[in-house]
Design a protein around this motif. Structure first.
Motif, PDB file in Angstrom:
ATOM      1  N   MET A   1      39.446  34.197  39.386  1.00  0.00           N
ATOM      2  CA  MET A   1      39.606  35.699  39.030  1.00  0.00           C
ATOM      3  C   MET A   1      40.941  36.094  39.600  1.00  0.00           C
ATOM      4  N   ARG A   2      41.638  36.805  39.074  1.00  0.00           N
ATOM      5  CA  ARG A   2      43.012  37.384  39.519  1.00  0.00           C
ATOM      6  C   ARG A   2      42.668  38.349  40.435  1.00  0.00           C
ATOM      7  N   SER A   3      43.590  38.540  41.366  1.00  0.00           N
ATOM      8  CA  SER A   3      43.303  39.415  42.454  1.00  0.00           C
ATOM      9  C   SER A   3      43.166  40.733  42.093  1.00  0.00           C
ATOM     10  N   ASP A   4      44.217  41.288  40.980  1.00  0.00           N
ATOM     11  CA  ASP A   4      43.958  42.668  40.678  1.00  0.00           C
ATOM     12  C   ASP A   4      42.446  42.876  39.725  1.00  0.00           C
ATOM     13  N   ALA A   5      42.244  41.979  39.033  1.00  0.00           N
ATOM     14  CA  ALA A   5      40.765  42.067  38.668  1.00  0.00           C
ATOM     15  C   ALA A   5      39.656  42.091  39.766  1.00  0.00           C
ATOM     16  N   ARG A   6      39.872  41.164  40.687  1.00  0.00           N
ATOM     17  CA  ARG A   6      38.916  41.191  41.750  1.00  0.00           C
ATOM     18  C   ARG A   6      38.780  42.684  42.564  1.00  0.00           C
ATOM     19  N   HIS A  45      34.200  44.224  33.221  1.00  0.00           N
ATOM     20  CA  HIS A  45      33.559  43.545  34.099  1.00  0.00           C
ATOM     21  C   HIS A  45      32.032  43.872  34.271  1.00  0.00           C
ATOM     22  N   PHE A  46      31.546  44.866  33.626  1.00  0.00           N
ATOM     23  CA  PHE A  46      30.237  45.183  33.463  1.00  0.00           C
ATOM     24  C   PHE A  46      29.708  45.647  31.987  1.00  0.00           C
ATOM     25  N   PRO A  47      29.617  44.634  31.101  1.00  0.00           N
ATOM     26  CA  PRO A  47      29.486  45.145  29.816  1.00  0.00           C
ATOM     27  C   PRO A  47      28.273  46.256  29.543  1.00  0.00           C
ATOM     28  N   THR A  48      27.495  46.361  30.441  1.00  0.00           N
ATOM     29  CA  THR A  48      26.256  47.455  30.045  1.00  0.00           C
ATOM     30  C   THR A  48      26.256  48.157  31.383  1.00  0.00           C
TER      31      THR A  48
END
Length: 126
Positions: A1-6, A45-48
């Motif tokens: 996972m990319r650092s910005d995504a993390r 990140h959290f679809p629901t």
């Protein structure tokens, strides 16, 4: 996972924990706003809503379980138990949100619903 995504994921989880801890607007929109991300980022990140609530809850349970050895090293057993129980009671603040999330996702998350409790049972019996 990319650092910005993390980083975005961590901010979302922190914001969700803060928002869920108090009564009021617990919408995904308010969580995204508090985290400083767009709703699209939150949903990637959290679809629901259920998946976000579960992740917040799991992190809280993990912190609770991981606290046991440190508490026992720094406090006598009765005080360690008291401190641990205070943390357990604080975890209860997510109970209504968690229950709602579970009722929404009963069939698909049955195994995941049980998963957070096993570390607690292990910590208590170990």
């Amino acid at each position: 996972m990319r650092s910005d995504a993390r980083s975005n994921r961590l901010r979302i989880l922190e914001a969700a924990a803060e928002v869920l801890a108090v009564p009021g607007d617990t919408s995904l929109k308010s969580i995204a706003r508090r985290a400083g991300v767009g709703q699209g980022t939150l949903y990637r990140h959290f679809p629901t809503r259920e998946s976000l609530v579960l992740h917040v809850y799991w992190e809280e349970v993990e912190e609770l379980v991981n606290a046991v050895p440190a508490l026992l090293k720094t406090l006598c057993p009765p005080l360690a138990l008291r401190a641990w129980l205070e943390r357990l009671l604080a975890l209860g603040r997510y109970a209504p949100e968690f229950a709602d999330a579970m009722s929404e996702a009963t069939g698909m998350l049955t195994k995941q619903c049980r998963q957070p409790y096993q570390p607690l049972l292990d910590a208590l019996s170990g």
